[in-house]
Design a protein around this motif. Structure first.
Motif, PDB file in Angstrom:
ATOM      1  N   ALA A 278       0.530  -1.215   0.161  1.00 58.71           N
ATOM      2  CA  ALA A 278       0.365  -0.309  -0.110  1.00 58.71           C
ATOM      3  C   ALA A 278       0.965   0.941  -0.048  1.00 58.71           C
ATOM      4  O   ALA A 278       0.313   2.663  -0.101  1.00 58.71           O
ATOM      5  CB  ALA A 278      -1.188   0.131   1.325  1.00 58.71           C
ATOM      6  N   PRO A 279       2.181   1.328   0.883  1.00 56.24           N
ATOM      7  CA  PRO A 279       2.982   2.315   0.557  1.00 56.24           C
ATOM      8  C   PRO A 279       3.046   2.752  -0.715  1.00 56.24           C
ATOM      9  O   PRO A 279       3.918   4.201  -1.134  1.00 56.24           O
ATOM     10  CB  PRO A 279       4.060   2.732   1.902  1.00 56.24           C
ATOM     11  N   VAL A 280       4.102   1.923  -1.227  1.00 58.65           N
ATOM     12  CA  VAL A 280       4.837   1.377  -2.766  1.00 58.65           C
ATOM     13  C   VAL A 280       3.452   2.107  -3.464  1.00 58.65           C
ATOM     14  O   VAL A 280       3.679   3.458  -4.584  1.00 58.65           O
ATOM     15  CB  VAL A 280       5.185   0.874  -2.978  1.00 58.65           C
ATOM     16  N   VAL A 281       2.555   1.906  -3.535  1.00 57.91           N
ATOM     17  CA  VAL A 281       1.193   2.221  -4.133  1.00 57.91           C
ATOM     18  C   VAL A 281       0.760   3.558  -3.968  1.00 57.91           C
ATOM     19  O   VAL A 281       0.618   4.555  -4.973  1.00 57.91           O
ATOM     20  CB  VAL A 281      -0.277   1.076  -4.270  1.00 57.91           C
ATOM     21  N   ARG A 282       0.116   4.240  -3.212  1.00 59.27           N
ATOM     22  CA  ARG A 282       0.331   5.750  -2.635  1.00 59.27           C
ATOM     23  C   ARG A 282       1.556   6.609  -3.209  1.00 59.27           C
ATOM     24  O   ARG A 282       0.950   7.223  -3.750  1.00 59.27           O
ATOM     25  CB  ARG A 282       0.453   5.861  -1.214  1.00 59.27           C
ATOM     26  N   MET A 283       2.866   6.153  -3.013  1.00 69.65           N
ATOM     27  CA  MET A 283       3.522   6.515  -3.144  1.00 69.65           C
ATOM     28  C   MET A 283       3.666   6.671  -5.066  1.00 69.65           C
ATOM     29  O   MET A 283       4.146   8.064  -5.819  1.00 69.65           O
ATOM     30  CB  MET A 283       4.758   6.332  -3.481  1.00 69.65           C
ATOM     31  N   LEU A 284       3.731   5.512  -6.112  1.00 72.87           N
ATOM     32  CA  LEU A 284       3.447   5.941  -7.124  1.00 72.87           C
ATOM     33  C   LEU A 284       1.850   6.709  -7.480  1.00 72.87           C
ATOM     34  O   LEU A 284       2.118   7.620  -8.790  1.00 72.87           O
ATOM     35  CB  LEU A 284       2.676   4.321  -7.568  1.00 72.87           C
ATOM     36  N   PHE A 285       0.937   6.758  -6.725  1.00 71.62           N
ATOM     37  CA  PHE A 285      -0.096   7.223  -7.543  1.00 71.62           C
ATOM     38  C   PHE A 285      -0.021   8.637  -7.673  1.00 71.62           C
ATOM     39  O   PHE A 285      -0.727   9.826  -8.180  1.00 71.62           O
ATOM     40  CB  PHE A 285      -1.041   7.125  -6.875  1.00 71.62           C
ATOM     41  N   LEU A 286       0.625   9.157  -6.267  1.00 68.67           N
ATOM     42  CA  LEU A 286       0.831  10.453  -6.086  1.00 68.67           C
ATOM     43  C   LEU A 286       2.267  11.506  -7.045  1.00 68.67           C
ATOM     44  O   LEU A 286       2.291  12.513  -7.625  1.00 68.67           O
ATOM     45  CB  LEU A 286       1.497  11.069  -4.754  1.00 68.67           C
ATOM     46  N   ALA A 287       2.884  10.317  -7.206  1.00 66.98           N
ATOM     47  CA  ALA A 287       4.021  10.391  -8.575  1.00 66.98           C
ATOM     48  C   ALA A 287       3.299  11.083 -10.022  1.00 66.98           C
ATOM     49  O   ALA A 287       3.321  12.217 -11.168  1.00 66.98           O
ATOM     50  CB  ALA A 287       5.200   9.680  -8.617  1.00 66.98           C
ATOM     51  N   LEU A 288       1.990  10.447  -9.749  1.00 69.67           N
ATOM     52  CA  LEU A 288       1.696   9.536 -11.164  1.00 69.67           C
ATOM     53  C   LEU A 288       0.437  10.416 -11.561  1.00 69.67           C
ATOM     54  O   LEU A 288       0.204  11.614 -12.448  1.00 69.67           O
ATOM     55  CB  LEU A 288       1.339   8.364 -11.200  1.00 69.67           C
ATOM     56  N   LEU A 289       0.091  11.765 -10.371  1.00 71.47           N
ATOM     57  CA  LEU A 289      -0.489  13.055 -10.232  1.00 71.47           C
ATOM     58  C   LEU A 289       0.081  14.273 -10.083  1.00 71.47           C
ATOM     59  O   LEU A 289      -0.278  15.543 -11.174  1.00 71.47           O
ATOM     60  CB  LEU A 289      -1.206  13.478  -8.729  1.00 71.47           C
ATOM     61  N   GLU A 290       1.444  13.704 -10.673  1.00 70.23           N
ATOM     62  CA  GLU A 290       2.434  15.109 -10.823  1.00 70.23           C
ATOM     63  C   GLU A 290       1.786  16.151 -12.539  1.00 70.23           C
ATOM     64  O   GLU A 290       1.520  14.990 -13.309  1.00 70.23           O
ATOM     65  CB  GLU A 290       3.804  14.772 -10.837  1.00 70.23           C
ATOM     66  N   PRO A 291       1.469  17.273 -12.401  1.00 68.17           N
ATOM     67  CA  PRO A 291       1.773  17.778 -14.450  1.00 68.17           C
ATOM     68  C   PRO A 291       2.305  17.079 -15.002  1.00 68.17           C
ATOM     69  O   PRO A 291       1.959  17.224 -15.913  1.00 68.17           O
ATOM     70  CB  PRO A 291       2.118  19.194 -13.862  1.00 68.17           C
ATOM     71  N   ALA A 292       3.728  16.610 -14.605  1.00 66.10           N
ATOM     72  CA  ALA A 292       4.494  16.240 -16.122  1.00 66.10           C
ATOM     73  C   ALA A 292       3.914  14.890 -16.358  1.00 66.10           C
ATOM     74  O   ALA A 292       4.508  14.546 -17.456  1.00 66.10           O
ATOM     75  CB  ALA A 292       5.633  15.941 -15.441  1.00 66.10           C
ATOM     76  N   SER A 293       4.323  14.090 -14.986  1.00 67.39           N
ATOM     77  CA  SER A 293       3.195  12.587 -14.928  1.00 67.39           C
ATOM     78  C   SER A 293       2.109  12.413 -15.929  1.00 67.39           C
ATOM     79  O   SER A 293       1.720  11.998 -16.389  1.00 67.39           O
ATOM     80  CB  SER A 293       3.263  11.968 -13.818  1.00 67.39           C
ATOM     81  N   VAL A 294       0.996  13.362 -16.106  1.00 66.73           N
ATOM     82  CA  VAL A 294      -0.115  13.837 -16.763  1.00 66.73           C
ATOM     83  C   VAL A 294      -0.206  13.552 -18.182  1.00 66.73           C
ATOM     84  O   VAL A 294      -0.202  13.221 -18.725  1.00 66.73           O
ATOM     85  CB  VAL A 294      -1.287  14.853 -16.414  1.00 66.73           C
ATOM     86  N   GLY A 295       1.195  14.808 -18.781  1.00 67.56           N
ATOM     87  CA  GLY A 295       1.442  15.378 -20.101  1.00 67.56           C
ATOM     88  C   GLY A 295       2.206  14.091 -20.488  1.00 67.56           C
ATOM     89  O   GLY A 295       1.523  13.857 -21.206  1.00 67.56           O
ATOM     90  N   TRP A 296       2.609  13.464 -19.465  1.00 66.32           N
ATOM     91  CA  TRP A 296       3.445  12.000 -20.267  1.00 66.32           C
ATOM     92  C   TRP A 296       2.339  10.711 -20.626  1.00 66.32           C
ATOM     93  O   TRP A 296       2.279  10.438 -22.317  1.00 66.32           O
ATOM     94  CB  TRP A 296       4.030  11.407 -19.138  1.00 66.32           C
ATOM     95  N   LEU A 297       1.281  10.731 -19.355  1.00 69.11           N
ATOM     96  CA  LEU A 297       0.494   9.595 -19.769  1.00 69.11           C
ATOM     97  C   LEU A 297      -0.265  10.053 -20.886  1.00 69.11           C
ATOM     98  O   LEU A 297      -1.179   9.235 -21.712  1.00 69.11           O
ATOM     99  CB  LEU A 297      -0.181   9.519 -18.078  1.00 69.11           C
ATOM    100  N   THR A 298      -1.212  11.168 -21.332  1.00 69.69           N
ATOM    101  CA  THR A 298      -1.718  11.809 -22.221  1.00 69.69           C
ATOM    102  C   THR A 298      -1.393  11.862 -24.066  1.00 69.69           C
ATOM    103  O   THR A 298      -1.722  13.144 -24.167  1.00 69.69           O
ATOM    104  CB  THR A 298      -2.126  13.061 -21.913  1.00 69.69           C
TER     105      THR A 298
END
Length: 491
Positions: A26-46
């Motif tokens: 769970a802590p690792v998933v939470r860390m990854l989820f917060l990292a994916l919420l970053e604007p740079a990550s959202v821009g990469w995913l889209t």
């Protein structure tokens, strides 16, 4: 009584899975989820680049699954169960249905979870429709089903037919009418118009249903000797893992020599040339392992080049423009190159075995290690150097590859688990002997990450001389450490 014991064992396994999930996962998933919420990550995913990466990744599921199935298929039982069930009148579509379904469910669950994590980040950070995430998860389950059935097909086929089918699956997967394009369409529906992405999941589900319909016939075609061989390998690997010998577990799945039996591995002339020919002929006798090793070396070099070329950084997705992301990609690329070089490190393992055994060769052990290093060094220069020359990038991937050759030599001299690491090491946070054993088992991976970062970060900062100096110092220290390990093994 037996049913009660089984219920208690099942309840304990559920409790253990939930506890491990809450404490470690769970802590690792939470860390990854917060990292994916970053604007740079959202821009990469889209971005269109991510869609292309998804298309290539999904296209590789079929051929990779087929090659994996040749050494460890999804329909596998213990050796005792294989012999017992294989010698009765029951068809294999019944006796092997259970392990196949377990493999299918596990692959589907992991695929859906991997897709749902970035999908949930897009729902929260971008306002994507939740139904589109569900559609992508269904598409991921269908892709996992295709991969598991491909592995089953690889378990059935033998010889060159496996490679031919793998190439055909790769071509189909990368075509405009293949799983790669269909899954990319499903993801495009998540980040764009939801109506666009409905076609991809529908086609993937239809393809998965079609191939799953042929599973009973494939199960009946499984040969008893192949099943027993894979079952024995898995049991031996499990015993090696339980005793802390991860290298022995990996050796169980090493490809057996299949081709080039008539090629002479002994030639005259200088010792360097003779050892180079021997190692090259040995690699030719395991073509599948050699090809996969060369591909892994090339992919790692490409990733390392993309992450550490400042002039190309603005053209890359936003997620790889930060220092942390660049360091992460460089670490992953280094580990991938380290694993790929294992296909060309058999000479080091042979020299290490000769060092602890009777002296039957006239060449000193240190000289044997140096002579066996010529072949992997030549592979690094040829494969990585060709990619660098074609792309016009810097020589950093070559430097990292040369450093990892020294890590492979150090890893070959590992020997058996030291008894000292089996003694408890009590501390305020618990027994640290487990951490020590893990560090000993994965020291090659840890050294690969350290060397990759130690060479890449100075190069990226504009200090290539420091990277070269790091290479020289690191290889010298690794040579001394390798010699110390060999002396300890002889003692």
């Amino acid at each position: 009584m037996t049913m009660a014991v089984r219920r208690r064992e099942g309840a304990y396994r559920v409790y253990l899975a939930v506890a491990v999930g809450l404490i470690a996962v769970a802590p690792v998933v939470r860390m990854l989820f917060l990292a994916l919420l970053e604007p740079a990550s959202v821009g990469w995913l889209t971005s269109p680049d991510f869609l292309e990466q998804l298309r290539v990744l999904v296209a590789a599921v079929g051929p990779v699954g087929m090659l994996v199935g040749t050494v460890r298929g999804p329909a596998l039982r213990t050796p005792f169960a294989t012999v017992t069930l294989g010698s009765n009148h029951l068809p294999r579509k019944l006796t092997l249905r259970g392990p196949f379904l377990k493999s299918l469910i596990a692959a589907a669950a992991v695929s859906a979870a991997v897709v749902c994590l970035p999908g949930a980040a897009l729902v929260v950070g971008l306002g994507a429709p939740p139904l589109s995430v569900v559609a992508c998860a269904v598409a991921a389950v269908a892709v996992a089903s295709l991969g598991v059935v491909s592995a089953l097909l690889g378990q059935v086929l033998v010889g060159p037919r496996v490679w031919a089918c793998a190439v055909l699956l790769g071509v189909w997967g990368a075509s405009p009418f293949g799983p790669g394009q269909w899954f990319a369409a499903a993801w495009a529906g998540l980040v764009g118009d939801a109506s666009v992405g409905i076609t991809g999941p529908v086609l993937l589900v239809a393809a998965a249903v079609a191939v799953l319909a042929g599973v009973p016939g494939l199960l009946d075609r499984l040969r008893g000797d192949a099943l027993l061989l894979q079952a024995a390998r898995r049991e031996s690997a499990s015993v090696a893992i339980a005793t802390g010998e991860l290298a022995g577990a990996a050796a169980m799945y090493r490809e057996r020599p299949t081709t080039g039996r008539r090629l002479s591995a002994v030639v005259g002339g200088p010792r360097v040339l003779g050892m180079l020919v021997r190692d090259a002929v040995g690699a030719m006798r395991t073509p599948q392992r050699t090809v996969l090793g060369a591909l892994g070396l090339a992919v790692g070099a490409v990733l390392l080049g993309l992450a550490t070329v400042p002039s190309g950084a603005p053209e890359l997705p936003g997620a790889v423009t930060t220092t942390g992301a660049i360091a992460g990609i460089a670490a992953v690329a280094s580990v991938l190159m380290y694993l790929a070089l294992g296909s060309f490190a058999d000479g080091f393992r042979h020299a290490a075995d000769a060092a602890v055994g009777a002296a039957v060769f006239g060449t000193p052990v240190g000289e044997q290690f140096l002579l066996h290093a010529v072949f992997p060094v030549a592979l690094v220069v040829l494969v990585v150097g060709a990619l660098v020359a074609i792309s016009g990038g810097g020589p950093l991937p070559i430097l990292v590859g040369l450093a990892l050759v020294a890590v492979r030599a150090f890893d070959a001299a590992r020997g058996h688990l030291p008894p000292l690491l089996l003694t408890p090491m009590p501390s305020e946070v618990g027994d640290l002997s487990v951490v020590a054993r893990l560090a000993w088992q994965f020291d090659g991976v840890l050294l690969s990450v350290a060397l990759g970062l130690g060479l890449a970060l100075p190069w990226l900062a504009g200090a290539p001389a420091l990277s070269v100096a790091t290479l020289v110092v690191a290889t010298s220290l690794l040579a001394l450490a390798t010699a110390a390990r060999l002396r300890q093994g002889r003692g």
